[in-house]
Design an enzyme around this catalytic site. Structure first.
Site, PDB file in Angstrom:
ATOM      1  N   SER A 214       0.789  -1.230   0.000  1.00  0.00           N
ATOM      2  CA  SER A 214       0.000   0.000   0.000  1.00  0.00           C
ATOM      3  C   SER A 214       0.825   1.285   0.000  1.00  0.00           C
ATOM      4  CB  SER A 214      -0.967  -0.007   1.180  1.00  0.00           C
ATOM      5  OG  SER A 214      -0.251  -0.095   2.385  1.00  0.00           O
TER       6      SER A 214
ATOM      7  N   HIS B 164      -5.933  -4.137  -0.862  1.00  0.00           N
ATOM      8  CA  HIS B 164      -5.920  -3.035  -1.833  1.00  0.00           C
ATOM      9  C   HIS B 164      -6.075  -3.519  -3.280  1.00  0.00           C
ATOM     10  CE1 HIS B 164      -5.065   0.510   0.648  1.00  0.00           C
ATOM     11  NE2 HIS B 164      -4.370  -0.310   1.427  1.00  0.00           N
TER      12      HIS B 164
ATOM     13  N   LYS C 269     -12.130  -1.129   2.172  1.00  0.00           N
ATOM     14  CA  LYS C 269     -11.440  -0.351   1.135  1.00  0.00           C
ATOM     15  C   LYS C 269     -12.399  -0.162  -0.041  1.00  0.00           C
ATOM     16  CE  LYS C 269      -7.546  -0.374   3.601  1.00  0.00           C
ATOM     17  NZ  LYS C 269      -6.733  -1.529   3.955  1.00  0.00           N
TER      18      LYS C 269
HETATM   19  C1  LIG Z   1      -6.193  -1.911   5.332  1.00  0.00           C
HETATM   20  C2  LIG Z   1      -5.490  -3.208   5.375  1.00  0.00           C
HETATM   21  C3  LIG Z   1      -5.788  -4.167   6.343  1.00  0.00           C
HETATM   22  C4  LIG Z   1      -6.759  -3.897   7.463  1.00  0.00           C
HETATM   23  O1  LIG Z   1      -8.045  -3.872   7.006  1.00  0.00           O
HETATM   24  P1  LIG Z   1      -9.259  -3.555   8.033  1.00  0.00           P
HETATM   25  O2  LIG Z   1     -10.431  -4.182   7.411  1.00  0.00           O
HETATM   26  O3  LIG Z   1      -9.337  -2.080   8.128  1.00  0.00           O
HETATM   27  O4  LIG Z   1      -8.885  -4.180   9.343  1.00  0.00           O
HETATM   28  C5  LIG Z   1      -5.156  -5.381   6.287  1.00  0.00           C
HETATM   29  N1  LIG Z   1      -4.229  -5.648   5.339  1.00  0.00           N
HETATM   30  C6  LIG Z   1      -3.885  -4.743   4.409  1.00  0.00           C
HETATM   31  C7  LIG Z   1      -2.865  -5.081   3.393  1.00  0.00           C
HETATM   32  C8  LIG Z   1      -4.504  -3.484   4.404  1.00  0.00           C
HETATM   33  O5  LIG Z   1      -4.163  -2.588   3.489  1.00  0.00           O
END
Ligand SMILES: *Cc1c(COP(=O)(O)O)cnc(C)c1O
Length: 398
Positions: free
Chosen positions: A187, A215, A246
């Site tokens: 990310s 992502h 997301k």
């Molecule tokens: C945002 C993200 C998470 C966490 O996701 P949530 O649903 O907000 O707990 C986990 N892994 C990656 C790679 C992320 O970008």
């Protein structure tokens, strides 16, 4: 430590901490902060679903029917809505099953802790997300190997290093299980894990694979099906993690995988046994978002149009947009101070894009991370380019 001294130490840290900006609007193409509209280039609502009318209506309908709260999945908290959502996720991902949690953080913790014990083996990319790192800690696994970011030959070197251990029985007599785990889209840079080569190595060494596609979903692959589809590897990954927060613009996370893996997680996961099920509105919103994507790839197409346009406009004015392969556009600045000032000046131009600094990225690799969404119009993006150009000139970045 004496408690007065302890609280004094904590208090000093609290004093130094910065407060997040407070958003007074929804998470659409613009955010309202202190009464002023700011162009939103920093939330990961890739498909613009936060304000989608169909999703709002489906959520309202579900709340009218079922209310808000749920329960514990194994006691009295498994609603038909959860099962419908899990079926839709499995259909979307092309897996035999799926299991939802109230966040992807928990899904990662469950995925690893449930199948990996002290004497097993985990091989992890050095830039993996914090929730994967915490999940590995939670499993208490002693045999951890960290390979250089995206480096397939270093991964193979680690597999070779672990080979003797793989062939040495654990204290109870059976052989350890080995798991290779990676983010799908990283990310900070927006680059992709080399999944085809990882799968090839996993087959060669007989080990499990896990990819966190937080992502990638809604962004990569056919109609946003994610990184596994992008590389044509559907059915070849043992564990896929997804976030509903997301591209799906709700809250929650899931594990997708084969029937046996999902069945075992259902039975043993501490995150499922001891933490609440996804709430009704979150489950309803997520289900509707997936239904939309199962019907049409239009939001994904619009997102990519916006990403390509913004990236090329940034490059035209001389900005360095790194080597992203996803919808994340890092505007590389290098110096920490320049990145902070850049973001502050953008904010004055009513453009909200956050600086990414050490320790989130290596020292000297500071940047502004830009995330357009399908809800931005061309005029919105032109406004962004103008602001970036003005600030870049002021700070002599271009
Ligand atoms: C945002 C993200 C998470 C966490 O996701 P949530 O649903 O907000 O707990 C986990 N892994 C990656 C790679 C992320 O970008």
């Amino acid at each position: 430590m004496n408690l007065t001294a302890f609280y004094k130490q904590l208090g000093e840290e609290v004093e130094k901490g910065t407060q997040p900006r407070v958003i007074e609007s929804g998470q659409g193409p613009y955010l309202t902060i202190k009464g002023v509209r700011k162009l939103n280039l920093c939330s990961s609502h890739y498909l613009g679903f936060t304000e989608d009318q169909r999703i709002r209506q489906a959520t309202i309908d579900a709340v009218k029917d079922l209310g808000i709260g749920t329960g514990y999945r194994t006691l009295a908290g498994t609603h038909s809505l959860h099962l419908e959502l899990e079926e839709a996720i499995a259909k979307f991902k092309g897996t035999e099953g799926a299991l939802v949690f109230s966040s992807a953080y928990l899904a990662n913790c469950s995925a690893i802790q449930t199948i990996i014990g002290k004497e097993d083996i985990v091989i992890s990319d050095e830039l993996n997300h914090a929730s994967i790192i915490d999940a590995v800690s939670l499993s208490k696994v002693q045999n951890k190997y960290i390979y250089k970011h995206g480096d397939v030959s270093d991964l193979e070197a680690k597999l070779n290093e672990a080979k003797t251990l793989m062939e040495t029985p654990k204290s109870k007599g059976e052989l350890p299980v080995t798991l290779i785990v990676t983010d799908g889209v990283f990310s900070m840079d927006g680059d992709l894990a080399p999944l085809p080569q990882i799968v090839e190595l996993a087959k060669k060494y007989g080990v499990l694979t896990m990819v966190d596609d937080a992502h990638g979903e809604g962004v990569l692959g056919k109609g946003g099906r994610g990184i596994v589809d992008h590389f044509g590897l559907v059915g070849q990954i043992d564990i896929e993690i997804g976030s509903l927060s997301k591209a799906f613009s709700s809250t929650g996370g899931f594990i997708a995988g084969n029937k046996t893996m999902i069945g075992y997680q259902k039975l043993k996961s501490r995150q499922r046994l001891f933490s609440i099920a996804l709430s009704i509105p979150d489950a309803a919103a997520s289900l509707e978002a997936i239904k939309i994507l199962l019907e049409s790839d239009a939001p994904v197409k619009k997102l990519w149009e916006n990403v390509e346009y913004l990236k090329s406009e940034f490059q035209k004015i001389g900005l360095d947009t790194g080597h992203s392969e996803s919808a994340i556009i890092p505007v590389m600045l290098g110096d920490e101070e320049v990145a902070k000032q850049f973001s502050a000046k953008l904010f004055e131009e009513n453009v909200f894009a956050t600086p990414i600094l050490f320790p989130m990225v290596a020292k000297g690799k500071a940047r502004i991370r830009v995330i357009p969404s399908a809800s931005h119009s061309k005029e919105d993006l032109d406004l962004a380019v103008k602001a970036f150009e003005k600030v870049a000139k002021e700070l002599q970045v271009i």
